[in-house]
Design a protein around this motif. Sequence first.
Motif, PDB file in Angstrom:
ATOM      1  N   TYR A   1      -6.668   2.481   6.603  1.00  0.00           N
ATOM      2  CA  TYR A   1      -6.489   1.332   5.727  1.00  0.00           C
ATOM      3  C   TYR A   1      -7.325   0.138   6.182  1.00  0.00           C
ATOM      4  CZ  TYR A   1      -2.666   3.668   3.265  1.00  0.00           C
ATOM      5  OH  TYR A   1      -1.931   4.522   2.495  1.00  0.00           O
TER       6      TYR A   1
ATOM      7  N   TYR B   1      -0.053   5.669 -12.817  1.00  0.00           N
ATOM      8  CA  TYR B   1      -0.253   7.097 -12.565  1.00  0.00           C
ATOM      9  C   TYR B   1       0.824   7.896 -13.285  1.00  0.00           C
ATOM     10  CZ  TYR B   1      -3.574   5.694  -9.025  1.00  0.00           C
ATOM     11  OH  TYR B   1      -4.649   5.152  -8.382  1.00  0.00           O
TER      12      TYR B   1
ATOM     13  N   VAL C   1     -13.906  11.644 -15.157  1.00  0.00           N
ATOM     14  CA  VAL C   1     -13.348  10.583 -14.331  1.00  0.00           C
ATOM     15  C   VAL C   1     -12.740  11.211 -13.080  1.00  0.00           C
ATOM     16  CG1 VAL C   1     -11.600   8.766 -14.226  1.00  0.00           C
ATOM     17  CG2 VAL C   1     -12.859   9.173 -16.346  1.00  0.00           C
TER      18      VAL C   1
ATOM     19  N   GLN D   1       0.841  -1.187   0.000  1.00  0.00           N
ATOM     20  CA  GLN D   1       0.000   0.000   0.000  1.00  0.00           C
ATOM     21  C   GLN D   1       0.879   1.240   0.000  1.00  0.00           C
ATOM     22  OE1 GLN D   1      -1.967  -1.385   3.430  1.00  0.00           O
ATOM     23  NE2 GLN D   1      -3.695  -2.227   2.300  1.00  0.00           N
ATOM     24  N   ALA D   2       0.422   2.261  -0.667  1.00  0.00           N
ATOM     25  CA  ALA D   2       1.234   3.480  -0.780  1.00  0.00           C
ATOM     26  C   ALA D   2       0.326   4.671  -1.011  1.00  0.00           C
ATOM     27  CB  ALA D   2       2.230   3.334  -1.929  1.00  0.00           C
ATOM     28  N   GLU D   3       0.832   5.858  -0.683  1.00  0.00           N
ATOM     29  CA  GLU D   3       0.039   7.072  -0.903  1.00  0.00           C
ATOM     30  C   GLU D   3       0.935   8.219  -1.363  1.00  0.00           C
ATOM     31  OE1 GLU D   3      -1.674   6.971   3.078  1.00  0.00           O
ATOM     32  OE2 GLU D   3      -0.469   8.708   3.646  1.00  0.00           O
TER      33      GLU D   3
ATOM     34  N   CYS E   1      -9.794   3.203  -8.355  1.00  0.00           N
ATOM     35  CA  CYS E   1      -9.275   4.476  -7.876  1.00  0.00           C
ATOM     36  C   CYS E   1      -8.688   4.386  -6.482  1.00  0.00           C
ATOM     37  CB  CYS E   1     -10.368   5.540  -7.904  1.00  0.00           C
ATOM     38  SG  CYS E   1     -11.684   5.267  -6.721  1.00  0.00           S
ATOM     39  N   GLY E   2      -8.750   3.225  -5.865  1.00  0.00           N
ATOM     40  CA  GLY E   2      -8.108   3.074  -4.570  1.00  0.00           C
ATOM     41  C   GLY E   2      -8.948   3.506  -3.387  1.00  0.00           C
TER      42      GLY E   2
ATOM     43  N   THR F   1     -19.625   6.229 -15.711  1.00  0.00           N
ATOM     44  CA  THR F   1     -18.721   7.268 -16.174  1.00  0.00           C
ATOM     45  C   THR F   1     -17.904   6.780 -17.365  1.00  0.00           C
ATOM     46  OG1 THR F   1     -18.564   8.061 -13.919  1.00  0.00           O
ATOM     47  CG2 THR F   1     -16.938   8.870 -15.467  1.00  0.00           C
TER      48      THR F   1
ATOM     49  N   GLN G   1     -11.714  -2.126  -0.872  1.00  0.00           N
ATOM     50  CA  GLN G   1     -11.090  -1.106  -1.713  1.00  0.00           C
ATOM     51  C   GLN G   1     -11.570  -1.180  -3.154  1.00  0.00           C
ATOM     52  OE1 GLN G   1      -6.823  -1.307  -2.123  1.00  0.00           O
ATOM     53  NE2 GLN G   1      -6.647   0.921  -2.332  1.00  0.00           N
TER      54      GLN G   1
ATOM     55  N   GLN H   1      -2.634   0.362 -10.961  1.00  0.00           N
ATOM     56  CA  GLN H   1      -3.031   1.448 -11.864  1.00  0.00           C
ATOM     57  C   GLN H   1      -1.798   2.285 -12.173  1.00  0.00           C
ATOM     58  OE1 GLN H   1      -6.014   2.103 -13.196  1.00  0.00           O
ATOM     59  NE2 GLN H   1      -7.228   0.573 -12.090  1.00  0.00           N
TER      60      GLN H   1
ATOM     61  N   GLU I   1      -4.300   7.573  -1.510  1.00  0.00           N
ATOM     62  CA  GLU I   1      -3.840   6.208  -1.713  1.00  0.00           C
ATOM     63  C   GLU I   1      -3.810   5.840  -3.191  1.00  0.00           C
ATOM     64  OE1 GLU I   1      -5.987   3.425   0.620  1.00  0.00           O
ATOM     65  OE2 GLU I   1      -4.923   1.695  -0.202  1.00  0.00           O
ATOM     66  N   LEU I   2      -2.742   5.158  -3.578  1.00  0.00           N
ATOM     67  CA  LEU I   2      -2.658   4.656  -4.946  1.00  0.00           C
ATOM     68  C   LEU I   2      -3.485   3.383  -5.053  1.00  0.00           C
ATOM     69  CD1 LEU I   2      -0.114   6.533  -4.734  1.00  0.00           C
ATOM     70  CD2 LEU I   2       1.037   4.945  -6.274  1.00  0.00           C
ATOM     71  N   ALA I   3      -4.232   3.260  -6.141  1.00  0.00           N
ATOM     72  CA  ALA I   3      -4.952   2.014  -6.379  1.00  0.00           C
ATOM     73  C   ALA I   3      -3.952   0.977  -6.883  1.00  0.00           C
ATOM     74  CB  ALA I   3      -6.052   2.226  -7.403  1.00  0.00           C
ATOM     75  N   PRO I   4      -4.145  -0.275  -6.520  1.00  0.00           N
ATOM     76  CA  PRO I   4      -3.203  -1.294  -6.967  1.00  0.00           C
ATOM     77  C   PRO I   4      -3.210  -1.436  -8.494  1.00  0.00           C
ATOM     78  CG  PRO I   4      -5.107  -2.286  -5.880  1.00  0.00           C
ATOM     79  CD  PRO I   4      -5.207  -0.815  -5.682  1.00  0.00           C
TER      80      PRO I   4
ATOM     81  N   LYS J   1      -7.603  13.440 -19.668  1.00  0.00           N
ATOM     82  CA  LYS J   1      -8.798  12.634 -19.432  1.00  0.00           C
ATOM     83  C   LYS J   1     -10.072  13.413 -19.742  1.00  0.00           C
ATOM     84  CE  LYS J   1      -6.778   9.792 -15.811  1.00  0.00           C
ATOM     85  NZ  LYS J   1      -6.586   9.748 -14.355  1.00  0.00           N
TER      86      LYS J   1
END
Lengths: 479, 698
Positions: free
Chosen positions: B503, A76, A207, A62-64, B513-514, B537, B509, A74, A69-72, A348
Amino acid sequence: MALPGLSLPGLGLQPSATPVYGGAAPPPVEQIARREDLPPQSEWRFEAAFGQQYNIRLLSGQAELFGVELAPKQTYNLSGCKGAIFTWQGCQLEITGDAESEYSAKETEYAVEWLNLHGMLETARDEAQPDGGPRVLVVGPDHAGKSSLVRSVAAWAVKAGRTPTVVNLDPREGMLAPPGSLTAAAVASQLDVENGYGIPPISGPTVTPIQTPLIYSYPYASSSEKPAVYKALLTRMALSVTNKLEEDATAKQSGIIIDTPGSLNDPKSNYDILNHIVSEFNINLILSIGSEKLLNDLTRRFSMGKAPGESVPVLRISRPGGTVERDAVYMKQLRMSQLRQYFFGNAKEPLNPHSHSINFGELGIYRAKSSSDASNTSTGFGADDDDYTPNFGTTGSDGDFEKVTPSAAMTGSLIAIKFCPASSDGDAVRDSAVMGFLYVAEVDEARKKMRFLAPHPQRWGDRALVWGSWPEVVADLLT
Amino acid sequence: MAARSPRGSLSGASDIASDFEDSLKDLQRNDRFAIENLTNIARESTEHAQAISRVLENHIKATAPTRKLPALYVLDSIVKNVGTPYTVYLGRGLYSTFMESYGSNNDPTTRRAMDNLLKTWKEPVPGSMDHRPVFPPDVVRPIESALIRWKTGMLQKQNQPQLQPQGGYRSTATPPQYNGQYAVPPVPVQQNAYNAFGSQQTPQQLAGHAVYHTPTPMQQHYAAPPTSVLHAPIDVQVVKADISSLISRLQTQFAAAPYDTQVQTKLSQILDLQRAVDAKPPFGDSLRQVRDIVAALAAGLPPLPAPTPQPHAPVQWQAPTPTPQWQPPASFPLPYQPQTAASYMQPPPAQSQPLPILTPGALSSLQALLANGQKPSTPQMRTAVPALSSASHTQLNNVQNNVAAAPTANTADLLAALAKSGMFPIMSAPNATPSVPFSASVAAPPASSTASLLQSLQSILPPASQNGTPTMIPAQLVASKPRIPFSAAALKQFRPELVRSLYDEQPNQCSNCGRRFLANDEGRAKKARHLDWHFRTNQRMADPNTGRGQHRSWFVDEMEWIRLTEFDPSTTTADAAIAATTAKKQKGPQDQYVRAPAGVTRNTCSICQEEMRSSYSEELQDWVFMNAAMYNGKIAHATCVEEIKKSSLQSASGAMAAALSGAYAGGRRQRSETPDSALGKRKAEGALAGAGARIKMG
Ligand SMILES: [Zn+2]
Ligand SMILES: [Zn+2]
């Protein structure tokens, strides 16, 4: 002509059906993805230049980024971003593209502090008094990490189900608006990794999360240039924010977080503007980053020896280890990018701005005088002082805003459309909120016509327009 | 009708309206005959309702203060006896009409009469088959809250000189917390709905639909009555919440009876108690004492009087005995009596019997229902309180009577002991706050003993069910939250529970988009909506229509921003989202829309002949023509239609702007030391805030 080196965050990666104005990214170079393992409570610091492709993907853990938070899995696009991906639990990142610098770091005590700050604010929200939740002022010199802190605690608050009101008082860097703006927004939707607070409303589906900000115009680079105007706008904004919070119990309980420019760290003025903010927004917590002197001065002023009801706690917050000087070139690119995003959107959500050609006679343009001509109105404006003819209409000559006839000097400037009518007096022009911004594409003095680039297909009606010295003239927005 | 030109109908309207206006000008006092006559004119001229409504509004604003109340009775009579469309037209400007009249009258009797009038507007017309209130809640509620805030603000101002220390930066300019009379902008009847859907439905029907979804943020947060805290572990926060709850109820009472100096006194004393507790949270025995007092008080609160009480009406317009409304006209002017539900109800029962033993749950249900005006014998009551379902009518009435009574014996002693115990030394300590907690305040009548304070409280406090303190703890994440004070020391230590709250405690989740959601039903429902939102969307973004030129919207003005309720569109149902965005918005013509017929992206305005283009509405999730209305069966600019109709909207929004500027001016006065202040400047700007409704097409 495309603009080399000026692609926007999130721009140029996904091919869009609509050509994006100025979106020319460098030709895609095959990049080799690399992996980076981060232990718990460490971070990946990077400085990605504008126009440089730089992508990060969270492979595991997990990370931010700034609390978001970053989605797994994905991807960026962090082009043009200087920041740090932080992990509480440890993670593996996949990184593509080049950055000016990038490295992992374990000196992240600041993050613990920031998270504790979030916990403090949550306690204050849970125990909110009838006058509302925590109202936090963040102060410190430039490049100390104030905006990162504000964004992080706002993101955590939203994650905890709150609706914090975020206020940006730095005219050099817009929030949900071009530079030269002061912004207030009650943030209810989760923040966005690439776009922070999201984007202001557009006509179509998005989005990216939408935020509806309230915008005021302060067309100067520094609060010290026109402190009286700056303070008047703060008063006005505080009034709007206070009224809004009275309307919305959730937002009132969630409180306010105010980001400020480093120029407020000004002992010579006896911290005049900081005092003003504290009283206008009824601040009940001050956070000082990156300056011991400021911390001591503010502690003496607001905290020490005060009665319990009067004392405002002043806390020292550590600056993040990764903060870097954002040099003038970078800041100019950032402003340019914000300006372009306002009119053209992002990859986007690309937007089509509209062109409006209008006769001089139909326009009510006010010039926001610069500090250098405050005492002498006959002094011109910048290098083009011969090009405009002051026209003292309804405004007194000693005002900060004077009515002017259009001139070629305006070409390439950003103009604010105020909600007040064109015939308003100087103070109304100063205080009125902003309906939108126009870019002056062309001034035809012979035919007495002005051509604007406008965000919206409709004309704006009979409203006051304000032309100021900030942000700086951009010659090539349209070319 | 269709053949008549709009101009023609306007001139017809102006004749009728000027007749109406002439009669109105003759109305000098509360003359029932004249009011009935005016009502009949209005009834027979509903096709000119808009013009008549405008004349009436203007008259109420322009006429002398002493004539405002009679004119308001005309308004009242028309909306109750004729109803639609007057409710719509008069509802739009009701906020400013009412607030201006209220503000221009210093006479307590008149104001009380206005208060009573306002109450009846929240109720259905008595005896009517229509169960909707006279005016929709979102018309009345802003007025109510403005009045409450104004009255509270007045009271707090009275207390302020004592509480605000001299000098220092903090005292130069405090933003208004209750900043003035007209702080709440009006929320006019929503207009777009019936314009959008054509004229099959009456405006009121549609307005009603919109109205009942209106979120009521204050009420959502009201806590349950704190009757059950007596044996709970003592938590200073709970005690504080209970105090807030008491205050809140007192404020409601105060709003209902603003001239009752006793209420003022009690309220300011409770505010003192709250400040004392806030300044130095009590602990140990002191805390227990405070808690006991608060709990006892809260448990002993009598129910609200019936929601539309028999008005304590000024003598001048109250008929000597309750009579059916609309008596045959007499040969001399009779006072007009507004219809109230009270005419059809029993007076509230006496409040003198000892408190029966009831479970807290039953008690609060009872109080809730009583607060809603339910008789205990109604089916609704029986359903809601199963324990009572088999009780006889008489038993139920006894219960209702008993709820009113309170345990008084030891609370008075406790309170007295508390005041003596010196547990509030803070009140006279460093910040020079002179007041002793229970001393009579500025506005107070003769100083009251603590015992009589308690008795007064019992007699004036409405029940806890509706007006409790906002619950300051959101439903989620409460369990593991650490309490962290504002202190430098608290910043250093790592608290894994804070990470968990962001968390692990929201394990659900979104992979797009997390975003995280709680693992309970609510979280799952939200996530389902959220994923659905992603899907929609993405679908819309892929729609080739979407690519054809979106543009940036204009920013909103201050009024709109203040009224806007922020919500997360990705987890909000479409209905709730539309209610949230539209209910609080003043709908100008440019906000009206018509859904674009399939395949139609362009249209020529049938009035100005300019081209219109469809755009995508996020709210409606459909293509629409914005600033559009149906006109003679064709799509036209709403602004053009409005121009033709010469709507009263313009004056309504102007009045609203004036109201806003009043709020600004009010706030200004409170902080007159602020540099650069200029009262008049605010007004000038405020008057422009309503101009948004008049944007010309480019
Ligand atoms: Zn999602
Ligand atoms: Zn038209």
